[in-house]
Design a protein around this motif. Sequence first.
Motif, PDB file in Angstrom:
ATOM      1  N   ILE A  67     -22.932 108.324  44.945  1.00 47.91           N
ATOM      2  CA  ILE A  67     -24.026 107.425  45.318  1.00 47.91           C
ATOM      3  C   ILE A  67     -23.820 106.056  44.679  1.00 47.91           C
ATOM      4  N   PRO A  68     -24.389 105.003  45.274  1.00 47.44           N
ATOM      5  CA  PRO A  68     -24.205 103.648  44.740  1.00 47.44           C
ATOM      6  C   PRO A  68     -24.758 103.505  43.329  1.00 47.44           C
ATOM      7  N   GLN A  69     -24.104 102.684  42.538  1.00 45.96           N
ATOM      8  CA  GLN A  69     -24.636 102.309  41.226  1.00 45.96           C
ATOM      9  C   GLN A  69     -25.537 101.090  41.409  1.00 45.96           C
ATOM     10  N   ASP A  70     -26.615 101.312  42.120  1.00 48.11           N
ATOM     11  CA  ASP A  70     -27.555 100.251  42.482  1.00 48.11           C
ATOM     12  C   ASP A  70     -28.956 100.810  42.269  1.00 48.11           C
ATOM     13  N   LYS A  71     -29.744 100.167  41.426  1.00 49.31           N
ATOM     14  CA  LYS A  71     -31.070 100.681  41.084  1.00 49.31           C
ATOM     15  C   LYS A  71     -32.022 100.680  42.271  1.00 49.31           C
ATOM     16  N   LYS A  72     -31.677  99.939  43.332  1.00 51.39           N
ATOM     17  CA  LYS A  72     -32.524  99.932  44.524  1.00 51.39           C
ATOM     18  C   LYS A  72     -32.268 101.148  45.412  1.00 51.39           C
ATOM     19  N   TYR A  73     -31.176 101.853  45.155  1.00 50.24           N
ATOM     20  CA  TYR A  73     -30.845 102.999  46.004  1.00 50.24           C
ATOM     21  C   TYR A  73     -31.910 104.082  45.859  1.00 50.24           C
ATOM     22  N   ALA A  74     -32.404 104.568  47.012  1.00 46.83           N
ATOM     23  CA  ALA A  74     -33.504 105.543  47.006  1.00 46.83           C
ATOM     24  C   ALA A  74     -33.156 106.782  47.826  1.00 46.83           C
ATOM     25  N   GLY A  75     -31.877 107.147  47.815  1.00 42.72           N
ATOM     26  CA  GLY A  75     -31.467 108.375  48.477  1.00 42.72           C
ATOM     27  C   GLY A  75     -31.174 108.238  49.952  1.00 42.72           C
ATOM     28  N   GLU A  76     -31.051 107.023  50.455  1.00 53.33           N
ATOM     29  CA  GLU A  76     -30.774 106.838  51.871  1.00 53.33           C
ATOM     30  C   GLU A  76     -29.406 107.445  52.248  1.00 53.33           C
ATOM     31  N   SER A  77     -29.266 107.785  53.525  1.00 55.61           N
ATOM     32  CA  SER A  77     -28.044 108.423  54.014  1.00 55.61           C
ATOM     33  C   SER A  77     -26.991 107.362  54.344  1.00 55.61           C
ATOM     34  N   THR A  78     -26.420 106.770  53.321  1.00 54.73           N
ATOM     35  CA  THR A  78     -25.388 105.756  53.519  1.00 54.73           C
ATOM     36  C   THR A  78     -24.008 106.404  53.456  1.00 54.73           C
ATOM     37  N   ARG A  79     -22.960 105.643  53.806  1.00 54.54           N
ATOM     38  CA  ARG A  79     -21.679 106.273  54.088  1.00 54.54           C
ATOM     39  C   ARG A  79     -20.518 105.587  53.370  1.00 54.54           C
ATOM     40  N   LEU A  80     -19.390 106.308  53.398  1.00 53.56           N
ATOM     41  CA  LEU A  80     -18.090 105.794  52.977  1.00 53.56           C
ATOM     42  C   LEU A  80     -17.083 106.152  54.057  1.00 53.56           C
ATOM     43  N   GLU A  81     -16.285 105.172  54.480  1.00 56.23           N
ATOM     44  CA  GLU A  81     -15.241 105.409  55.467  1.00 56.23           C
ATOM     45  C   GLU A  81     -13.898 104.943  54.903  1.00 56.23           C
ATOM     46  N   ILE A  82     -12.920 105.839  54.911  1.00 61.66           N
ATOM     47  CA  ILE A  82     -11.567 105.549  54.426  1.00 61.66           C
ATOM     48  C   ILE A  82     -10.605 105.819  55.565  1.00 61.66           C
ATOM     49  N   GLY A  83      -9.682 104.893  55.808  1.00 62.21           N
ATOM     50  CA  GLY A  83      -8.770 104.986  56.943  1.00 62.21           C
ATOM     51  C   GLY A  83      -7.601 105.916  56.708  1.00 62.21           C
ATOM     52  N   ASP A  84      -6.421 105.492  57.179  1.00 54.24           N
ATOM     53  CA  ASP A  84      -5.226 106.323  57.163  1.00 54.24           C
ATOM     54  C   ASP A  84      -4.179 105.779  56.185  1.00 54.24           C
ATOM     55  N   GLY A  85      -3.379 106.685  55.646  1.00 57.19           N
ATOM     56  CA  GLY A  85      -2.190 106.303  54.901  1.00 57.19           C
ATOM     57  C   GLY A  85      -2.433 105.618  53.576  1.00 57.19           C
ATOM     58  N   ASN A  86      -3.570 105.865  52.957  1.00 54.67           N
ATOM     59  CA  ASN A  86      -3.870 105.238  51.667  1.00 54.67           C
ATOM     60  C   ASN A  86      -3.366 106.089  50.504  1.00 54.67           C
ATOM     61  N   THR A  87      -2.901 105.416  49.463  1.00 49.44           N
ATOM     62  CA  THR A  87      -2.556 106.070  48.202  1.00 49.44           C
ATOM     63  C   THR A  87      -3.622 105.695  47.180  1.00 49.44           C
ATOM     64  N   ILE A  88      -4.313 106.709  46.652  1.00 46.39           N
ATOM     65  CA  ILE A  88      -5.437 106.478  45.750  1.00 46.39           C
ATOM     66  C   ILE A  88      -5.163 107.262  44.482  1.00 46.39           C
ATOM     67  N   ARG A  89      -4.877 106.536  43.407  1.00 39.73           N
ATOM     68  CA  ARG A  89      -4.361 107.172  42.192  1.00 39.73           C
ATOM     69  C   ARG A  89      -5.476 107.690  41.285  1.00 39.73           C
ATOM     70  N   GLU A  90      -5.072 108.103  40.073  1.00 39.76           N
ATOM     71  CA  GLU A  90      -5.950 108.840  39.188  1.00 39.76           C
ATOM     72  C   GLU A  90      -7.209 108.049  38.796  1.00 39.76           C
ATOM     73  N   TYR A  91      -8.331 108.771  38.739  1.00 33.75           N
ATOM     74  CA  TYR A  91      -9.614 108.278  38.228  1.00 33.75           C
ATOM     75  C   TYR A  91     -10.211 107.137  39.058  1.00 33.75           C
ATOM     76  N   VAL A  92      -9.772 106.974  40.282  1.00 35.62           N
ATOM     77  CA  VAL A  92     -10.403 105.969  41.151  1.00 35.62           C
ATOM     78  C   VAL A  92     -11.800 106.438  41.542  1.00 35.62           C
ATOM     79  N   THR A  93     -12.752 105.504  41.556  1.00 38.81           N
ATOM     80  CA  THR A  93     -14.109 105.792  42.008  1.00 38.81           C
ATOM     81  C   THR A  93     -14.452 104.858  43.163  1.00 38.81           C
ATOM     82  N   ILE A  94     -14.977 105.439  44.246  1.00 34.59           N
ATOM     83  CA  ILE A  94     -15.395 104.662  45.415  1.00 34.59           C
ATOM     84  C   ILE A  94     -16.771 105.178  45.832  1.00 34.59           C
ATOM     85  N   ASN A  95     -17.764 104.291  45.872  1.00 37.54           N
ATOM     86  CA  ASN A  95     -19.140 104.686  46.185  1.00 37.54           C
ATOM     87  C   ASN A  95     -19.509 104.403  47.640  1.00 37.54           C
ATOM     88  N   THR A  96     -20.544 105.084  48.105  1.00 34.62           N
ATOM     89  CA  THR A  96     -21.079 104.824  49.438  1.00 34.62           C
ATOM     90  C   THR A  96     -21.860 103.507  49.450  1.00 34.62           C
TER      91      THR A  96
END
Length: 262
Positions: A67-96
């Motif tokens: 979930i977003p690190q945003d104090k305004k976030y109230a549980g809405e159904s937001t999303r994350l989209e990741i494409g093709d062929g990505n290399t994502i190394r150790e301990y990466v964090t990606i929020n919706t």
Amino acid sequence: MGRIHPTAIVAKGAVIADDVEIGAYSIIGEHVTIGAGTIIGPHCVIDGHTTIGENNHFYRFCSIGGIPQDKKYAGESTRLEIGDGNTIREYVTINTGTVQDVGVTRVGDDNWIMAYVHIAHDCQVGNHTIIANSVQLAGHIHIGDWAILGGLSAVHQFVRIGAHAMVGGTSSVRQDIPPYVIGTGDPFRPSGINAEGLKRRGFTPASIKCIKDAYRLLYRRQLTVEQALEQIHQLGQDQEQRAAVQLFTTFLAQSNRGIVRP
């Protein structure tokens, strides 16, 4: 199902392509979709409303779709989209995303995202980027195609970094960086254009010269952005050169935070 380690936990609602690999102790949430050829390393958590394309490789200890690190976030159904062929190394964090923006965080195709990178809510990362170790992206940042961000750099929320730009390591980026521009510092200061990178990507010498001329008009002639734009619009003798210049001018016209200065 592909090779799923017996200690991995995959929720019933998850949609997983047949050949996906999921490593030991990884957790996949019920609203996750993962495309063919993707490898999830051990100890990863992928949750939220997250869609992942094909042939991605997530290394150990990634946290994706939190979930977003945003104090305004109230549980809405937001999303994350990741494409093709990505290399994502150790301990990466990606929020919706958040409903205060478009509601979706996006990462394109063929990106190289190194260890400890954080990509916050509503960021829009293009294609073929390199984001080096420990780069921290605040919310709502836009990164253009082929951009390179050096290690330990931090980017302020709402900043836009143009295509083919290059940020030197340990930089602090607080305003927009136009396409093609290279530099470093705290705060980031431009020092020229990414000529070597453009050569590698097939830009002609004439197009690179046009980009250099545009850079000089913007940064070396003591003009306002509006005055520089009037003259930059006149550059370019053929379609390729004009397209290269248009990427530059369109970015400048859309900048809301103001551009970086020497």
